[in-house]
Enzyme design. Structure first.
Site, PDB file in Angstrom:
ATOM      1  N   GLN A 170      37.218  56.027   2.505  1.00  0.00           N
ATOM      2  CA  GLN A 170      36.017  56.744   2.076  1.00  0.00           C
ATOM      3  C   GLN A 170      34.770  55.880   2.208  1.00  0.00           C
ATOM      4  OE1 GLN A 170      37.379  57.609  -1.890  1.00  0.00           O
ATOM      5  NE2 GLN A 170      38.058  55.494  -2.129  1.00  0.00           N
ATOM      6  N   HIS A 185      35.670  58.467 -19.674  1.00  0.00           N
ATOM      7  CA  HIS A 185      36.850  57.599 -19.802  1.00  0.00           C
ATOM      8  C   HIS A 185      37.527  57.772 -21.167  1.00  0.00           C
ATOM      9  CE1 HIS A 185      35.013  55.124 -16.346  1.00  0.00           C
ATOM     10  NE2 HIS A 185      35.965  55.929 -15.880  1.00  0.00           N
ATOM     11  N   ASP A 210      38.215  52.068 -10.871  1.00  0.00           N
ATOM     12  CA  ASP A 210      37.101  51.400 -11.565  1.00  0.00           C
ATOM     13  C   ASP A 210      37.562  50.730 -12.862  1.00  0.00           C
ATOM     14  OD1 ASP A 210      36.781  54.685 -11.980  1.00  0.00           O
ATOM     15  OD2 ASP A 210      36.821  53.504 -13.835  1.00  0.00           O
ATOM     16  N   GLU A 254      46.212  53.324  -7.316  1.00  0.00           N
ATOM     17  CA  GLU A 254      44.913  53.559  -6.666  1.00  0.00           C
ATOM     18  C   GLU A 254      45.082  53.421  -5.161  1.00  0.00           C
ATOM     19  OE1 GLU A 254      41.472  53.979  -5.115  1.00  0.00           O
ATOM     20  OE2 GLU A 254      41.413  54.190  -7.298  1.00  0.00           O
ATOM     21  N   ASP A 301      48.974  55.852  -2.120  1.00  0.00           N
ATOM     22  CA  ASP A 301      48.531  57.236  -2.291  1.00  0.00           C
ATOM     23  C   ASP A 301      49.292  57.817  -3.480  1.00  0.00           C
ATOM     24  OD1 ASP A 301      48.047  60.037  -0.016  1.00  0.00           O
ATOM     25  OD2 ASP A 301      48.179  59.996  -2.200  1.00  0.00           O
ATOM     26  N   ASP A 353      42.902  60.427 -12.678  1.00  0.00           N
ATOM     27  CA  ASP A 353      41.463  60.118 -12.639  1.00  0.00           C
ATOM     28  C   ASP A 353      41.030  60.046 -11.179  1.00  0.00           C
ATOM     29  OD1 ASP A 353      39.406  57.226 -13.500  1.00  0.00           O
ATOM     30  OD2 ASP A 353      38.898  59.311 -13.015  1.00  0.00           O
TER      31      ASP A 353
HETATM   32  N1  SAM Z   1      35.488  59.936 -12.579  1.00  0.00           N
HETATM   33  C1  SAM Z   1      35.454  60.171 -11.248  1.00  0.00           C
HETATM   34  C2  SAM Z   1      35.329  61.623 -10.954  1.00  0.00           C
HETATM   35  O1  SAM Z   1      35.685  62.432 -11.790  1.00  0.00           O
HETATM   36  O2  SAM Z   1      34.836  61.981  -9.927  1.00  0.00           O
HETATM   37  C3  SAM Z   1      36.641  59.522 -10.595  1.00  0.00           C
HETATM   38  C4  SAM Z   1      36.546  58.145 -10.593  1.00  0.00           C
HETATM   39  S1  SAM Z   1      37.738  57.189  -9.802  1.00  0.00           S
HETATM   40  C5  SAM Z   1      36.658  56.072  -9.078  1.00  0.00           C
HETATM   41  C6  SAM Z   1      38.448  58.067  -8.479  1.00  0.00           C
HETATM   42  C7  SAM Z   1      39.427  57.212  -7.716  1.00  0.00           C
HETATM   43  O3  SAM Z   1      40.467  57.987  -7.101  1.00  0.00           O
HETATM   44  C8  SAM Z   1      38.788  56.412  -6.567  1.00  0.00           C
HETATM   45  O4  SAM Z   1      38.903  55.038  -6.841  1.00  0.00           O
HETATM   46  C9  SAM Z   1      39.596  56.807  -5.327  1.00  0.00           C
HETATM   47  O5  SAM Z   1      39.773  55.765  -4.402  1.00  0.00           O
HETATM   48  C10 SAM Z   1      40.914  57.245  -5.965  1.00  0.00           C
HETATM   49  N2  SAM Z   1      41.720  58.121  -5.121  1.00  0.00           N
HETATM   50  C11 SAM Z   1      41.289  59.113  -4.290  1.00  0.00           C
HETATM   51  N3  SAM Z   1      42.340  59.687  -3.666  1.00  0.00           N
HETATM   52  C12 SAM Z   1      43.457  59.051  -4.109  1.00  0.00           C
HETATM   53  C13 SAM Z   1      44.849  59.196  -3.835  1.00  0.00           C
HETATM   54  N4  SAM Z   1      45.289  60.129  -2.989  1.00  0.00           N
HETATM   55  N5  SAM Z   1      45.719  58.387  -4.493  1.00  0.00           N
HETATM   56  C14 SAM Z   1      45.279  57.442  -5.380  1.00  0.00           C
HETATM   57  N6  SAM Z   1      43.965  57.239  -5.666  1.00  0.00           N
HETATM   58  C15 SAM Z   1      43.074  58.038  -5.046  1.00  0.00           C
END
Ligand code: SAM
Length: 315
Positions: free
Chosen positions: A31, A62, A86, A106, A138, A156
């Site tokens: 991304q 959170h 995060d 993550e 993933d 999250d």
């Molecule tokens: N609070 C935020 C929101 O509601 O939009 C989300 C925050 S958090 C930073 C989201 C995280 O999900 C990111 O670090 C992203 O890289 C991770 N993420 C996205 N797709 C994912 C997947 N398929 N498996 C694991 N993590 C994933």
């Protein structure tokens, strides 16, 4: 001359944030990531043009993602967080003394590394806590293949676009159900119901087709522009949704969860009282899913494609 960074999530309107300093910007394997400072919001993280968090208001999301499911459970010991690189949800989960192990799965290592570097106040010491296990994978594959069983799974994720789209599907929720202990709780972020009712409808329908109890709840997250924010909770255990404010207060004290800035026992109970327009979406989704048992379409139709944030020089 400051840059102005535009959130590109909403198809017919945009929010622009002044970047007094860009701390990090990169296209990762998964991304577009940008971290910058803004005089009002503090340090801001954006992924694929969508505001994920700011240091000024992150505590709201959170605390509601972590404490609502964990306080609703009698003895949460084993917790899985999908996404959340995060470190904010992990920080709150580890405040519960009953938690013996918390796994953070993550997909993007860069999110964790840049959190440590550019907004260390959010994870605090959570990544280094001996109870923490970090898995870079993933989340979809992780829950499909894990033999572990969890008291709570907290998703999250970002919005249902890009790498996160798979985390808003029936199949993913079905695998989460398989990875839960009996009576365990699944919670996921569920977007902005006023602007994207399909998101709430799709997840609620999937939850209703998989679990006995489905209970969306809401909070107000200032940096998620577009009204109140929804989270969704699913479980087979009826007691989880019957915990009163007195018991919630006792659990918080017993687990040594110190001062919080948003969650209280009253906010916890009140968060499940949805405004009528959202309750209508939820009731219809549950009725449709229960009328036609089997695979309910969680797939969310009307989500815009991810676009990297545009930067406009100040005019
Ligand atoms: N609070 C935020 C929101 O509601 O939009 C989300 C925050 S958090 C930073 C989201 C995280 O999900 C990111 O670090 C992203 O890289 C991770 N993420 C996205 N797709 C994912 C997947 N398929 N498996 C694991 N993590 C994933």
């Amino acid at each position: 001359m400051d840059r102005w960074i535009e959130e590109t999530f909403h198809p017919h309107w945009r929010v622009r944030l002044e970047a007094s300093r860009v701390l990090h910007e990169v296209k990762t394997d998964h991304q577009h990531l940008i971290i910058f400072e803004n005089p009002t919001w503090g340090t801001v993280l954006m992924l694929d043009g969508v505001c994920q968090l700011t240091t000024s208001d992150e505590f709201i999301y959170h605390e509601m993602m972590a404490h609502v499911p964990l306080m609703a459970l009698a003895r949460p010991k084993r917790v899985l967080i999908i996404g959340g690189g995060d470190g904010g949800v992990l920080r709150e989960v580890l405040k519960h003394a009953s938690v013996v192990r918390a796994t953070l799965c993550e997909i993007d290592r860069t999110v964790i590394e840049t959190a440590r570097q550019h907004y260390p106040s959010i994870p605090g010491a959570a990544f280094e806590d001996p109870r923490t296990e970090i898995v870079i994978a993933d989340g979809r594959n992780y829950v499909a293949n894990t033999d572990e069983r969890f008291d709570a799974i907290i998703v999250d994720s970002s919005e249902p676009i890009g790498p996160s789209a798979v985390l808003h599907t029936h199949d993913f929720f079905q695998d989460c159900r398989r990875a839960l202990k009996r009576g365990g709780v699944l919670v996921t972020q569920n977007g902005l119901p006023f602007l994207f009712p399909d998101h709430l409808r799709g997840t609620t329908a999937a939850f209703a087709s998989l679990f006995k109890r489905v209970a969306p709840y809401m909070c107000t997250q200032p940096c998620y522009f577009g009204g109140p924010f929804a989270l969704n909770l699913a479980t087979d255990d009826k007691h989880v949704l019957k915990v009163d404010t007195k018991q919630l207060g006792k659990r918080r004290k017993k687990r040594g969860v110190g001062a919080l800035k948003y969650w209280t026992p009253e906010v916890h109970v009140g968060a499940f009282a949805l405004p009528a327009y959202a309750q209508e979406v939820v009731d219809a989704a549950i009725a449709a899913a229960r009328a036609k048992p089997g695979r309910a379409a969680a797939d969310i139709a009307s989500m815009p494609e991810p676009v990297a944030p545009r930067t406009e020089p100040e005019v």
